[in-house]
Design an enzyme around this catalytic site. Structure first.
Site, short mmCIF file in Angstrom:
data_model
loop_
_atom_site.label_atom_id
_atom_site.label_comp_id
_atom_site.label_asym_id
_atom_site.label_seq_id
_atom_site.Cartn_x
_atom_site.Cartn_y
_atom_site.Cartn_z
N GLY A 98 -12.77 -5.94 -31.29
CA GLY A 98 -13.58 -7.05 -31.76
C GLY A 98 -14.61 -7.53 -30.76
O GLY A 98 -15.30 -8.52 -31.03
N ASP A 99 -14.73 -6.87 -29.61
CA ASP A 99 -15.71 -7.29 -28.61
C ASP A 99 -16.11 -6.06 -27.80
O ASP A 99 -16.06 -4.94 -28.30
CB ASP A 99 -15.12 -8.40 -27.75
N ASP A 100 -16.50 -6.27 -26.52
CA ASP A 100 -17.00 -5.16 -25.71
C ASP A 100 -15.94 -4.07 -25.55
O ASP A 100 -14.77 -4.35 -25.32
CB ASP A 100 -17.39 -5.67 -24.32
N ASN A 141 -17.91 -1.39 -32.54
CA ASN A 141 -17.53 -2.77 -32.80
C ASN A 141 -18.65 -3.41 -33.60
O ASN A 141 -19.67 -2.77 -33.86
CB ASN A 141 -17.31 -3.53 -31.48
#
Length: 464
Positions: A250-252, A283
């Site tokens: 959900g992020d980097d 993502n």
């Protein structure tokens, strides 16, 4: 059903690896490791009363087994074997000269009771928990001041069961910063390999203040809407090698950090000598590779190559802000393939979260000698959004051999940035001039640019 579709993606991308033109580069960029090396002493978690039914809490079993194995640390080390089963546990500590080995059908499950994740002090380079003032919950698998630790197996699974933490975060009912899935502090000689990591409450793998770290042949998965579930975050660490990884979170996917504002400046431990090789993932909220935003201790000598990002928000990002201080320099990124990515390259200089009001507003970051080379991309919305800081322009940004099929009518936006470009399509902003007179201005490209200038000079002479 969702996990099935993600696993299908993984299989398709493994096929991509095998057919990609750079897949022939089979040699490891990390030092050769033998994570299956036999330790002279070994026990199985069931010998300490653990029950792999997914219901029984096994925290004490893990703690007791590792306490016992610590007695062999000066006798060649030891191995803790986790067999097939679903092993529910709270946070537990590792020790030096230890191998934690998971069978292919073994699943370590993080407890959904926050009391099983003890609260520890904030990191000195952050000054507080990353999300809230005060402390932070300790990671599921934790260790500090360790040497020679291996976390590996036959593609077993470590599942943080993070959904309950994501709900607490969204509802703002947390008292402390969420835990990572794996965090090792002040340690050296770390290998994490041949495992799958699922559903971390927060960042997934977090080596902080570490040296000589290898993260190899792993898969990291979390729902695309899960908050801040970074994949791998090397933090104030050096000699880190990340290789052959698939990450969908959900992020980097990877975020390189080195402390937050005045605390990172004061602590003064940079992240440097970091190699990333053969990374694939996607993502919708983060980036493929990020530097920052917490980079106040400095980041340098980062080499990333053979990257494939798809269906993603941003491919490469440097995140910083006035008040950060620190530096990002000597970054080399090459052989990048992009598909359906909103922004290929972004410098974001207004990431304005701060730990408190005591940071120095005049502490401007130094961003210089950033090279991006050999990039192709289809269905890219924006080629580059390069935003420096007034009074602290980002210098010697070098783009070479970049070909992007862009859908936006304004492919590049630049401010307070200076650099060079050659063979870039679409045409970059005017701030990125042609080949520099001093070839050393572009990090890791002196020989390439010297040959390029020689070719162009010879071409001009022949035409004359």
């Amino acid at each position: 059903m969702r996990r099935y579709s993600i696993l299908v993606d993984v299989l398709l991308l493994l096929a991509f690896f095998s057919s990609a033109p750079w897949s022939a580069m089979a040699s490891s960029h990390c030092r050769q490791t033998n994570s299956g090396e036999i330790r002279p002493h070994s026990v199985t978690i069931t010998e300490f009363g653990a029950v792999g039914d997914g219901v029984t809490l096994n925290t004490k079993a893990f703690q007791n087994a590792i306490f016992y194995l610590n007695s062999f640390s000066d006798k060649g080390g030891a191995k803790l074997f986790v067999p097939a089963g679903r092993w529910l546990t709270g946070s537990f500590d590792l020790v030096s000269h230890l191998t934690l080995w998971l069978d292919k059908d073994a699943v370590i499950l993080g407890s959904t009771n926050s009391d099983d994740w003890p609260v520890v002090d904030s990191l000195p380079s952050y000054g507080q928990g990353r999300e809230l003032p005060g402390g932070r919950h300790r990671s599921l698998i934790y260790g500090q001041n360790l040497t020679d630790v291996v976390i590996t197996g036959d593609n077993g699974t470590i599942d943080g069961q993070g959904s309950i933490w994501w709900n607490w975060f969204r509802s703002k009912t947390l008292d402390y910063t969420r835990p990572h899935l794996v965090e090792l502090m002040n340690s050296t000689g770390i290998v994490i390999s041949n495992l799958t990591f699922l559903n971390s409450p927060f960042w997934t793998i977090h080596p902080v203040y570490c040296s000589h770290v290898i993260i190899q042949n792993i898969t990291i998965l979390a729902p695309l809407d899960s908050p801040n579930t970074d994949g791998i975050d090397p933090d104030s660490s050096d000699a880190v090698c990340i290789e052959n990884c698939y990450i969908s979170t959900g992020d980097d996917l990877i975020s390189i950090k080195s402390g937050w504002d005045e605390y990172g400046v004061s602590f003064g431990r940079p992240s440097r000598n970091i190699t990333i090789h053969k990374l694939t993932g996607h993502n919708i909220n983060g980036s493929g590779i990020a530097i920052g935003s917490e980079m106040s201790g400095g980041v340098s000598e980062v080499h990333a190559e053979n990257l494939y990002f798809f269906n993603s928000s941003t491919a490469i990002i440097i995140k910083t802000a006035s008040g950060r201080g620190g530096y990002v320099r000597n970054i080399y990124i090459s052989n990048v393939t992009l598909s359906n990515v909103e922004t290929a390259l972004r410098f974001y200089s207004n990431f304005s979260e701060h730990p408190d009001d005591y940071y120095d507003r005049k502490a401007l970051p130094v961003i210089e000698r950033i090279t991006v080379k050999d990039v192709t991309g289809d269905n890219i919305k924006v080629a580059g959004f390069l935003e420096g800081i007034e009074g602290a322009s980002f210098r010697n940004v070098c783009l070479l051999n970049v070909t992007l099929k862009v859908t936006s009518e304004s492919p590049w936006t630049c401010s307070y940035v200076q650099g060079y470009s050659d063979s870039v399509s679409p045409e970059p902003c005017k701030a990125l001039k042609k080949i520099p007179e001093d070839v050393s201005d572009c990090y890791s490209l002196s020989n390439y640019l010297w040959c390029l200038r020689t070719q162009k000079r010879n071409s001009w002479l022949h035409s004359w």
